[in-house]
Design an enzyme around this catalytic site. Sequence first.
Site, short mmCIF file in Angstrom:
data_model
loop_
_atom_site.label_atom_id
_atom_site.label_comp_id
_atom_site.label_asym_id
_atom_site.label_seq_id
_atom_site.Cartn_x
_atom_site.Cartn_y
_atom_site.Cartn_z
CG ASP A 248 -5.35 2.71 -0.34
OD1 ASP A 248 -6.28 3.25 -0.98
OD2 ASP A 248 -4.39 2.14 -0.90
CG HIS A 271 -6.68 -2.47 0.29
ND1 HIS A 271 -7.13 -1.24 0.73
CD2 HIS A 271 -6.18 -2.26 -0.94
CE1 HIS A 271 -6.91 -0.34 -0.21
NE2 HIS A 271 -6.34 -0.93 -1.24
ZN ZN Z 1 -5.82 3.06 -2.99
#
Ligand code: ZN
Length: 301
Positions: A248, A271
């Site tokens: 990510d 995130h």
């Molecule tokens: Zn992810």
Amino acid sequence: MRLQHTIAGPVLCAGVGVHSGAHVRVAMKPAPANHGVVFVRSDIPDTAKSGDNRIPASGANLGGTHLATSLRNEAGVEVATIEHLLAACAGLEIDNLVVELDGPEMPILDGSSAPFVRLLEQAGRRAQSAPRRLVRILEPIEVVTDYGRAALLPDPASDLLTLDVTISYRDPVIGAQNLVLPLTPETFARDLAPARTFGFMSDLERMRAAGRGQGASLDNCVVIEDGRVINEGGLRFADEFARHKMLDVVGDLALVGGPIAGRYLAERPGHALNALLVRALFEAPHAWRVEAPAEDLAAAV
Ligand SMILES: [Zn+2]
């Protein structure tokens, strides 16, 4: 000489968005040098103003970061859950790509980047006559929140991005995990791409009640319940959780717009934290510079 790359020909895939549950078809196509990765919402008519349905993968278009990373252009057109494809592009060093999709969210496929890696490898990489320009970190850039911290640090000895990620969860199935990895096409494809997204059954139920996670299933998510992984076949790596968090990070940092030369160091990244770091980088132009690798300069003389 390190050149920019696109793909040699178009490739197609289809699947559901993990949060919207929408079925989406995707066509990935070659793009010219210095184009970057651009999403095109083919389900939205491009009538009001030329380019309304085009959403470049740039930090300037960062949208929501709750559970996944979204982009939004000036016309307000969005594309969600872009990080696993962007990770595959960054990992395989594919700089220029058109990604047409006919829905609001990229398909989750198996929850990892491996299907995107297979597709892009199937398409083949094509070198372009423009050098890749590194974003070299010159001074530390750090963001700290209540839940974690992340930093980009100089690494004068290397043209690579070396990632150092630590996660810690109360649940002993995950616990504390640390992973350090220099990012190359080989390490990405082997060590990060297959790592799947994960969640707790209790969170999944809450998420669904809030209208998210509509496409989530055991086919695209490692699910933990009652102190164990309930997916048939278990985990792909003992530390699949830390590997997916690092995957990510690679996808989110792609929004910087070029390969980073430096070290990424984070505790409990997510995130939102990565988006803060990308914004902090844009706000500190003295802390980095764009450069062509030394051999490119030599070749240009
Ligand atoms: Zn992810």
